[in-house]
Scaffold this motif. Structure first.
Motif, PDB file in Angstrom:
ATOM      1  N   MET A  83     -12.943   9.559   2.228  1.00 14.95           N
ATOM      2  CA  MET A  83     -12.409   9.365   2.992  1.00 14.95           C
ATOM      3  C   MET A  83     -12.234   7.938   3.396  1.00 14.95           C
ATOM      4  N   VAL A 105      -6.338  13.538   5.222  1.00 11.60           N
ATOM      5  CA  VAL A 105      -5.884  12.201   6.104  1.00 11.60           C
ATOM      6  C   VAL A 105      -5.489  12.013   7.408  1.00 11.60           C
ATOM      7  N   LEU A 161       4.234  -2.327   1.615  1.00 12.82           N
ATOM      8  CA  LEU A 161       6.007  -1.431   2.438  1.00 12.82           C
ATOM      9  C   LEU A 161       5.531  -2.040   3.123  1.00 12.82           C
ATOM     10  N   TRP A 162       5.401  -2.864   4.153  1.00 17.32           N
ATOM     11  CA  TRP A 162       6.170  -3.354   5.209  1.00 17.32           C
ATOM     12  C   TRP A 162       7.113  -4.912   4.894  1.00 17.32           C
ATOM     13  N   LEU A 190      -7.738  10.712  10.147  1.00 16.62           N
ATOM     14  CA  LEU A 190      -7.158   9.348  11.607  1.00 16.62           C
ATOM     15  C   LEU A 190      -6.532  10.007  12.950  1.00 16.62           C
ATOM     16  N   ILE A 248      -2.852  -0.721  15.035  1.00 18.34           N
ATOM     17  CA  ILE A 248      -2.364  -0.845  13.445  1.00 18.34           C
ATOM     18  C   ILE A 248      -2.431   0.189  12.246  1.00 18.34           C
ATOM     19  N   LEU A 249      -3.869  -0.030  12.123  1.00 20.65           N
ATOM     20  CA  LEU A 249      -4.268   0.870  10.762  1.00 20.65           C
ATOM     21  C   LEU A 249      -4.112   2.027  11.411  1.00 20.65           C
ATOM     22  N   ASP A 276       2.659   4.735   7.144  1.00 23.91           N
ATOM     23  CA  ASP A 276       2.954   4.466   6.321  1.00 23.91           C
ATOM     24  C   ASP A 276       2.805   4.559   4.382  1.00 23.91           C
ATOM     25  N   GLY A 277       1.578   4.312   4.431  1.00 12.95           N
ATOM     26  CA  GLY A 277       0.757   4.428   3.404  1.00 12.95           C
ATOM     27  C   GLY A 277       1.064   5.717   2.293  1.00 12.95           C
ATOM     28  N   LEU A 278       0.858   6.472   3.640  1.00 10.76           N
ATOM     29  CA  LEU A 278       1.002   7.821   2.995  1.00 10.76           C
ATOM     30  C   LEU A 278       2.370   8.759   2.761  1.00 10.76           C
ATOM     31  N   LEU A 327      -4.820   3.609   1.833  1.00 11.37           N
ATOM     32  CA  LEU A 327      -3.280   2.955   2.527  1.00 11.37           C
ATOM     33  C   LEU A 327      -2.894   2.424   3.135  1.00 11.37           C
ATOM     34  N   ALA A 328      -3.974   1.831   4.114  1.00 14.75           N
ATOM     35  CA  ALA A 328      -3.350   1.045   5.017  1.00 14.75           C
ATOM     36  C   ALA A 328      -3.294  -0.237   4.060  1.00 14.75           C
ATOM     37  N   TRP A 369      -1.142   3.512  11.980  1.00 16.07           N
ATOM     38  CA  TRP A 369      -0.061   3.067  11.476  1.00 16.07           C
ATOM     39  C   TRP A 369       0.412   3.130   9.806  1.00 16.07           C
ATOM     40  N   LEU A 370      -0.481   2.047   9.570  1.00 14.45           N
ATOM     41  CA  LEU A 370      -0.428   1.301   7.857  1.00 14.45           C
ATOM     42  C   LEU A 370      -0.698   2.487   7.057  1.00 14.45           C
ATOM     43  N   ALA A 371      -1.867   3.335   7.648  1.00 20.29           N
ATOM     44  CA  ALA A 371      -2.452   4.508   6.995  1.00 20.29           C
ATOM     45  C   ALA A 371      -1.430   4.852   6.609  1.00 20.29           C
ATOM     46  N   ASP A 424      -1.684  -0.619   1.275  1.00 17.34           N
ATOM     47  CA  ASP A 424      -0.684   0.407   0.280  1.00 17.34           C
ATOM     48  C   ASP A 424       1.054   0.209   1.803  1.00 17.34           C
ATOM     49  N   GLY A 425       0.537   0.530   3.088  1.00 11.85           N
ATOM     50  CA  GLY A 425       1.344   0.578   3.814  1.00 11.85           C
ATOM     51  C   GLY A 425       1.667  -0.802   4.051  1.00 11.85           C
ATOM     52  N   LEU A 426       0.192  -1.922   4.428  1.00 10.19           N
ATOM     53  CA  LEU A 426       1.115  -3.330   4.247  1.00 10.19           C
ATOM     54  C   LEU A 426       2.507  -4.183   3.151  1.00 10.19           C
ATOM     55  N   LEU A 462      -8.237   5.360   3.704  1.00  6.74           N
ATOM     56  CA  LEU A 462      -8.288   4.701   4.534  1.00  6.74           C
ATOM     57  C   LEU A 462      -7.118   3.364   4.096  1.00  6.74           C
TER      58      LEU A 462
END
Lengths: 220, 220
Positions: free
Chosen positions: B151, A182, B165-166, A186, A154-155, A161-163, B158-159, A157-159, B161-163, B155
């Motif tokens: 890094m 990045v 976004l979700w 990953l 999940i993390l 999407d953050g990118l 980024l995660a 995936w989230l990263a 920000d991904g959250l 990450l």
DNA sequence: TTTACTATACTGCACGGTCGGTTTTATGAA
DNA sequence: TTCATAAAACCGACCGTGCAGTATAGTAAA
């Protein structure tokens, strides 16, 4: 399939406009012009803009899910499989072979197009996003089903999407080295040392076809 | 400071509209009504919508950076400091104490408001995002400056920000348990076992004031 | 009276949506 | 093959609405 149907052409045009000129430029007239047809032609296939967005969402979500599933069923290692395949879709070894659309043309980046489609949906017509809520929930369940690394996947995936988000917001240049850094970081996290060298080319036993939507599409 | 100036009221109103009714509802009229003034009042302070967006961006980015910096200068442990403080801002131990705006009122979530502001900026006026590009680059440098976990910190960011976004896309419910699960997983990654129990209340030596913008604001 | 604002009316424009009309394609009988 | 007919696909002008922007009159305090 040989020739692209108009509906698909419209969807491609819509996302192209959104990427090139911004979400708000995705008007019926602009989309029509980009697709090489008239506004009336667009409204014939999509009676309202809401349905256009819905159609674009369907079009790209199916492409992405198919692309991901094709990789998943070929991956013999269950551990961290989903995150690894997702990353493989993002950074394919042979880009021009991986990102072919079903019309044979090259689509630079299917995932980022789907991303733009979702943003367009979220901004212009939230109701069109409702079906994706379920799709996302199903995907999360698949990622979390990994016995030990569910949250790790999940993390990842989230990263990702953050990118995407950083790029969309213009917070980072498209060619900034950090993006590939990045990606590499990953990838390092989802690499699994296989116990033996055997590679299964069939559907792994721990995946049932009933769990894979559009399974018939994968036998191409 | 005792009473909120009109400009700040407008910024708060704008983001409130965006959160409640969507990005596209952030019109001058709606913002004016929400702020309790007239449309003319808004255009007096912000001659164009572009400048309104810019103002909102400035307003919230400053709040966020100040909030983060205040934590950073209090954190004695340099390793993973930025990511840890960012997470602490997101999930404060005492929510009502942490998310106070300078007018004394409670703002549910400063970071998510900044997030909405950036989305609004990216969608409606990309030029307004240019200053944030530099801010983001500076922040990335700070995160990456960590000798071993640069890094890793990126990450985490980024995660997060991904959250965001979700949630914005409606891909996940606001009360979905996965949100707190992700938060806990991220926290676990930035937890550092301190060698000794000493806690420095001063600016850590590895941080120079010149590196901290608005440093004078932190002595409140 | 001047300054610092607020309120309202108005303008131009771009958008989504509508609809009558036109072209293209499919079908089928002679 | 040819033509008649209909259905599907597409066109583009038009309309109403809501927006950003502008102009201007009003108001309270110094």
């Amino acid at each position: 399939m040989a020739t692209m149907v108009t509906k698909d052409k419209i969807c491609e045009a819509a996302i192209q406009i959104a990427i090139r000129d911004g979400l708000l430029a995705m008007t019926l007239e602009n989309v029509a012009k980009q697709a090489g047809i008239s506004k009336g032609g667009v409204t014939y296939h999509f009676p309202s803009k809401d349905e256009l967005v819905r159609g674009v969402l369907d079009y790209f979500s199916e492409q992405c899910e198919t692309m991901l599933m094709r990789r998943v069923v070929d991956d013999p290692e269950p551990q961290l499989r989903w995150a690894r395949c997702l990353l493989d879709c993002l950074f394919p070894e042979s880009p021009e072979a991986e990102t072919r659309t079903n019309d044979g043309g090259i689509s630079a980046d299917i995932l980022s197009r789907f991303f733009m489609a979702m943003l367009a949906g979220a901004v212009t017509s939230p109701t069109a996003m409702l079906p994706l809520r379920d799709l996302a929930a199903r995907m999360r369940n698949r990622f979390m089903a990994d016995p030990k690394d569910g949250m790790e996947q999940i993390l990842v995936w989230l990263a990702i999407d953050g990118l995407f988000l950083w790029q969309f917001m213009g917070l980072i240049d498209n060619d900034d080295p950090m993006i590939s850094q990045v990606g590499e970081a990953l990838r390092a996290r989802v690499r699994v040392k296989l116990a033996n060298g055997t590679v299964s080319l069939n559907l792994p036993q721990d995946l049932s076809f009933s769990d894979v939507p559009n399974a018939e599409r994968l036998v191409s």
